[in-house]
Design a protein around this motif. Structure first.
Motif, PDB file in Angstrom:
ATOM      1  N   PHE A 326      -1.331   2.185  -6.755  1.00  0.00           N
ATOM      2  CA  PHE A 326      -0.033   1.965  -7.386  1.00  0.00           C
ATOM      3  C   PHE A 326      -0.046   2.431  -8.836  1.00  0.00           C
ATOM      4  O   PHE A 326      -1.060   2.325  -9.526  1.00  0.00           O
ATOM      5  N   GLU A 327       1.100   2.949  -9.276  1.00  0.00           N
ATOM      6  CA  GLU A 327       1.347   3.165 -10.705  1.00  0.00           C
ATOM      7  C   GLU A 327       2.089   1.936 -11.213  1.00  0.00           C
ATOM      8  O   GLU A 327       3.109   1.532 -10.654  1.00  0.00           O
ATOM      9  N   ARG A 328       1.587   1.334 -12.268  1.00  0.00           N
ATOM     10  CA  ARG A 328       2.195   0.120 -12.814  1.00  0.00           C
ATOM     11  C   ARG A 328       2.972   0.465 -14.076  1.00  0.00           C
ATOM     12  O   ARG A 328       2.475   1.161 -14.948  1.00  0.00           O
ATOM     13  N   HIS A 329       4.208  -0.041 -14.154  1.00  0.00           N
ATOM     14  CA  HIS A 329       5.010   0.115 -15.373  1.00  0.00           C
ATOM     15  C   HIS A 329       5.896  -1.098 -15.534  1.00  0.00           C
ATOM     16  O   HIS A 329       5.886  -2.005 -14.689  1.00  0.00           O
ATOM     17  N   ALA A 330       6.665  -1.127 -16.607  1.00  0.00           N
ATOM     18  CA  ALA A 330       7.425  -2.328 -16.961  1.00  0.00           C
ATOM     19  C   ALA A 330       8.413  -2.749 -15.878  1.00  0.00           C
ATOM     20  O   ALA A 330       8.759  -3.918 -15.754  1.00  0.00           O
ATOM     21  N   ARG A 331       8.873  -1.794 -15.084  1.00  0.00           N
ATOM     22  CA  ARG A 331       9.914  -2.113 -14.107  1.00  0.00           C
ATOM     23  C   ARG A 331       9.374  -2.306 -12.694  1.00  0.00           C
ATOM     24  O   ARG A 331      10.139  -2.393 -11.742  1.00  0.00           O
ATOM     25  N   GLY A 332       8.060  -2.352 -12.532  1.00  0.00           N
ATOM     26  CA  GLY A 332       7.531  -2.619 -11.204  1.00  0.00           C
ATOM     27  C   GLY A 332       6.404  -1.683 -10.811  1.00  0.00           C
ATOM     28  O   GLY A 332       5.669  -1.165 -11.662  1.00  0.00           O
ATOM     29  N   LEU A 333       6.249  -1.450  -9.510  1.00  0.00           N
ATOM     30  CA  LEU A 333       5.164  -0.638  -8.971  1.00  0.00           C
ATOM     31  C   LEU A 333       5.725   0.510  -8.143  1.00  0.00           C
ATOM     32  O   LEU A 333       6.745   0.362  -7.468  1.00  0.00           O
ATOM     33  N   THR A 334       5.057   1.646  -8.207  1.00  0.00           N
ATOM     34  CA  THR A 334       5.363   2.758  -7.312  1.00  0.00           C
ATOM     35  C   THR A 334       4.054   3.253  -6.714  1.00  0.00           C
ATOM     36  O   THR A 334       3.003   3.224  -7.361  1.00  0.00           O
ATOM     37  N   LEU A 335       4.097   3.692  -5.464  1.00  0.00           N
ATOM     38  CA  LEU A 335       2.898   4.159  -4.782  1.00  0.00           C
ATOM     39  C   LEU A 335       2.418   5.489  -5.348  1.00  0.00           C
ATOM     40  O   LEU A 335       3.220   6.378  -5.624  1.00  0.00           O
ATOM     41  N   THR A 336       1.104   5.623  -5.513  1.00  0.00           N
ATOM     42  CA  THR A 336       0.512   6.911  -5.854  1.00  0.00           C
ATOM     43  C   THR A 336       0.433   7.752  -4.571  1.00  0.00           C
ATOM     44  O   THR A 336       0.783   7.283  -3.478  1.00  0.00           O
ATOM     45  N   GLU A 337      -0.057   8.979  -4.698  1.00  0.00           N
ATOM     46  CA  GLU A 337      -0.226   9.827  -3.524  1.00  0.00           C
ATOM     47  C   GLU A 337      -1.196   9.181  -2.530  1.00  0.00           C
ATOM     48  O   GLU A 337      -0.965   9.172  -1.317  1.00  0.00           O
ATOM     49  N   ASN A 338      -2.305   8.625  -3.071  1.00  0.00           N
ATOM     50  CA  ASN A 338      -3.251   7.917  -2.207  1.00  0.00           C
ATOM     51  C   ASN A 338      -2.614   6.681  -1.587  1.00  0.00           C
ATOM     52  O   ASN A 338      -2.866   6.345  -0.423  1.00  0.00           O
ATOM     53  N   GLY A 339      -1.794   5.989  -2.378  1.00  0.00           N
ATOM     54  CA  GLY A 339      -1.107   4.810  -1.874  1.00  0.00           C
ATOM     55  C   GLY A 339      -0.163   5.148  -0.729  1.00  0.00           C
ATOM     56  O   GLY A 339      -0.076   4.418   0.265  1.00  0.00           O
ATOM     57  N   GLU A 340       0.551   6.260  -0.871  1.00  0.00           N
ATOM     58  CA  GLU A 340       1.452   6.718   0.197  1.00  0.00           C
ATOM     59  C   GLU A 340       0.662   7.005   1.468  1.00  0.00           C
ATOM     60  O   GLU A 340       1.089   6.680   2.580  1.00  0.00           O
ATOM     61  N   TYR A 341      -0.523   7.627   1.305  1.00  0.00           N
ATOM     62  CA  TYR A 341      -1.362   7.968   2.454  1.00  0.00           C
ATOM     63  C   TYR A 341      -1.851   6.700   3.163  1.00  0.00           C
ATOM     64  O   TYR A 341      -1.800   6.596   4.398  1.00  0.00           O
ATOM     65  N   VAL A 342      -2.307   5.708   2.374  1.00  0.00           N
ATOM     66  CA  VAL A 342      -2.781   4.450   2.957  1.00  0.00           C
ATOM     67  C   VAL A 342      -1.635   3.734   3.669  1.00  0.00           C
ATOM     68  O   VAL A 342      -1.798   3.212   4.785  1.00  0.00           O
ATOM     69  N   PHE A 343      -0.459   3.710   3.029  1.00  0.00           N
ATOM     70  CA  PHE A 343       0.702   3.050   3.629  1.00  0.00           C
ATOM     71  C   PHE A 343       1.078   3.706   4.958  1.00  0.00           C
ATOM     72  O   PHE A 343       1.317   3.031   5.958  1.00  0.00           O
ATOM     73  N   LYS A 344       1.119   5.046   4.965  1.00  0.00           N
ATOM     74  CA  LYS A 344       1.484   5.778   6.181  1.00  0.00           C
ATOM     75  C   LYS A 344       0.473   5.513   7.297  1.00  0.00           C
ATOM     76  O   LYS A 344       0.843   5.274   8.456  1.00  0.00           O
ATOM     77  N   THR A 345      -0.818   5.536   6.932  1.00  0.00           N
ATOM     78  CA  THR A 345      -1.863   5.307   7.928  1.00  0.00           C
ATOM     79  C   THR A 345      -1.783   3.891   8.493  1.00  0.00           C
ATOM     80  O   THR A 345      -1.876   3.684   9.716  1.00  0.00           O
ATOM     81  N   ALA A 346      -1.606   2.914   7.611  1.00  0.00           N
ATOM     82  CA  ALA A 346      -1.513   1.520   8.057  1.00  0.00           C
ATOM     83  C   ALA A 346      -0.304   1.325   8.968  1.00  0.00           C
ATOM     84  O   ALA A 346      -0.372   0.615   9.980  1.00  0.00           O
ATOM     85  N   HIS A 347       0.811   1.967   8.604  1.00  0.00           N
ATOM     86  CA  HIS A 347       2.028   1.872   9.406  1.00  0.00           C
ATOM     87  C   HIS A 347       1.798   2.455  10.805  1.00  0.00           C
ATOM     88  O   HIS A 347       2.226   1.887  11.819  1.00  0.00           O
ATOM     89  N   GLU A 348       1.094   3.593  10.860  1.00  0.00           N
ATOM     90  CA  GLU A 348       0.803   4.234  12.155  1.00  0.00           C
ATOM     91  C   GLU A 348      -0.119   3.347  12.995  1.00  0.00           C
ATOM     92  O   GLU A 348       0.061   3.229  14.218  1.00  0.00           O
ATOM     93  N   VAL A 349      -1.114   2.725  12.356  1.00  0.00           N
ATOM     94  CA  VAL A 349      -2.041   1.855  13.076  1.00  0.00           C
ATOM     95  C   VAL A 349      -1.305   0.651  13.663  1.00  0.00           C
ATOM     96  O   VAL A 349      -1.496   0.271  14.829  1.00  0.00           O
ATOM     97  N   ILE A 350      -0.437   0.045  12.842  1.00  0.00           N
ATOM     98  CA  ILE A 350       0.328  -1.123  13.305  1.00  0.00           C
ATOM     99  C   ILE A 350       1.238  -0.735  14.464  1.00  0.00           C
ATOM    100  O   ILE A 350       1.358  -1.463  15.461  1.00  0.00           O
ATOM    101  N   SER A 351       1.872   0.426  14.363  1.00  0.00           N
ATOM    102  CA  SER A 351       2.748   0.894  15.439  1.00  0.00           C
ATOM    103  C   SER A 351       1.957   1.116  16.729  1.00  0.00           C
ATOM    104  O   SER A 351       2.403   0.764  17.823  1.00  0.00           O
ATOM    105  N   LYS A 352       0.755   1.700  16.588  1.00  0.00           N
ATOM    106  CA  LYS A 352      -0.090   1.960  17.757  1.00  0.00           C
ATOM    107  C   LYS A 352      -0.559   0.639  18.386  1.00  0.00           C
ATOM    108  O   LYS A 352      -0.593   0.503  19.624  1.00  0.00           O
ATOM    109  N   LEU A 353      -0.892  -0.352  17.546  1.00  0.00           N
ATOM    110  CA  LEU A 353      -1.306  -1.659  18.065  1.00  0.00           C
ATOM    111  C   LEU A 353      -0.181  -2.329  18.848  1.00  0.00           C
ATOM    112  O   LEU A 353      -0.409  -2.960  19.891  1.00  0.00           O
ATOM    113  N   LYS A 354       1.038  -2.187  18.347  1.00  0.00           N
ATOM    114  CA  LYS A 354       2.184  -2.766  19.047  1.00  0.00           C
ATOM    115  C   LYS A 354       2.395  -2.088  20.397  1.00  0.00           C
ATOM    116  O   LYS A 354       2.740  -2.741  21.387  1.00  0.00           O
TER     117      LYS A 354
END
Length: 378
Positions: A326-354
């Motif tokens: 995550f990139e941290r700033h005064a108004r909250g958090l935004t995903l970094t490129e690595n964060g986007e990759y982890v989020f996408k992978t986790a989402h795919e894993v959860i979908s596959k488990l379902k």
């Protein structure tokens, strides 16, 4: 509700204009059918004008200003709201022709109110207020209207004028979170601040404050303009085919000197944004989108964890993976490129488990084994 409470009262007698915090009786509140205990309000540009001298917006004195507020219903004669409901009020000329939110209690028309979504706090709602509501409308118009409603191409490159202002800065942040490459046009030397909001490129507003050509090089898929005048005319000439320009302000000028060329040659659309009389259904939709925008507050509700607990878990995950998520700033958090990759992978894993869970359930319920058929022989 107490019979006596404090409010900021504006008054005018002849040429004498006054502002004073006074103790008033609840009978003083004369508009609306819902009484609200005000928790938060904000200071909008229109509020500043009214506080200065009424700005010819206030038609009757004495008056309570404050165009935005959030709070809890304490009395209601409307079927739409009951005691204890948390509400948000923006627009509808409250604070101008109706008493506003610079008071411990406010009375307002139930048709003006929106129930606060669970994903945001009353304080956060007023951190956005009318400026935030305007920026959200602009961002959705520029990107979602083209991509979804008009079935158009993806909006990638956008420009926001007046990017350092209330509406502009929030629009930069929202469009960035939507995945756009945002160019921020500003008159102020605050490049680091705008980049912390998500702007990729910073330009000087002065570069656009000149007479515009009928058509210029297409640079942007869409735009949010808060200033008007020559800057808006130049933005129109730089927008690519079928782009939408959401216009919501006139800080530079109320005049627009342009031609029909951007509209008839490139199909550019100039879309006016009004934050005062937006329908309740649209307000409810927009506030719900804010609540679901991935904030810490939304996460605490969904996960039933405190913000500090979520923050610690994020930090621990980053330490384990040895990457910044995550990139941290005064108004909250935004995903970094690595964060986007982890989020996408986790989402795919959860979908596959379902999918596996569903498949196993189907197999469990299927009949199996030897089939024996019996009948009666006459």
């Amino acid at each position: 509700m107490s019979d006596q409470f404090k409010a900021l009262i504006l008054n005018q007698e002849g040429e004498n204009f006054s502002r004073e915090v006074k103790s008033i009786d609840k009978s003083f509140l004369k508009h609306g059918d819902v009484t609200v205990k005000v928790h938060y309000s904000g200071l909008n540009y229109k509020d500043a004008l009214i506080l200065k001298n009424g700005a010819r917006l206030v038609k009757e004195f004495p008056h309570i200003p404050g165009i935005d507020f959030s709070g809890t219903v304490v009395e209601s004669k409307s079927e739409k709201f009951k005691e204890g409901d948390e509400i948000i009020q923006t627009g509808w000329r409250v604070g101008e022709i109706y008493f506003g939110g610079y008071s411990q209690f406010a009375k307002v028309n139930s048709n003006f109110l929106v129930k606060k979504p669970k994903g945001i706090t009353s304080r956060q709602a007023m951190m956005l207020g009318t400026a935030g509501m305007t920026a959200i409308q602009c961002a959705f118009t520029t990107k979602q209207t083209r991509e979804v409603l008009l079935l158009g191409e993806k909006v990638n490159d956008v420009i926001v004028t007046g990017a350092s202002g209330g509406v502009g800065s929030i629009a930069v942040m929202i469009l960035s979170k939507m995945g756009c490459n945002v160019t921020a046009a500003t008159t102020k030397p605050n490049e680091e601040y705008l980049k912390s909001l998500g702007a990729k490129t910073i330009i000087k507003s002065g570069d656009l404050d000149k007479e515009a050509r009928p058509l210029d090089k297409g640079l942007y898929d869409g735009a949010v303009d808060t200033v008007g005048g020559n800057i808006l005319a130049n933005i129109l000439s730089h927008v690519k085919p079928n782009g939408i320009v959401a216009a919501c302000g006139n800080a530079s000028s109320i005049k627009l000197n342009t031609t029909v060329m951007p509209f008839i040659i490139r199909g550019v659309k100039l879309w006016g944004i009004d934050s005062v009389s937006v329908s309740i259904k649209r307000r409810e939709f927009l506030w719900a989108e804010v609540a679901e925008a991935g904030s810490f507050t939304s996460a605490t509700v969904n996960l039933n964890l405190s913000q500090s607990a979520i923050s610690r878990q994020i930090q621990a995950l980053e330490e384990d993976l040895k990457v910044k998520l995550f990139e941290r700033h005064a108004r909250g958090l935004t995903l970094t490129e690595n964060g986007e990759y982890v989020f996408k992978t986790a989402h795919e894993v959860i979908s596959k488990l379902k999918e596996v869970e569903t498949s196993l359930g189907d197999q469990k319920n299927k009949p199996s084994g030897k089939l024996t058929a019996t009948t009666v022989v006459s």
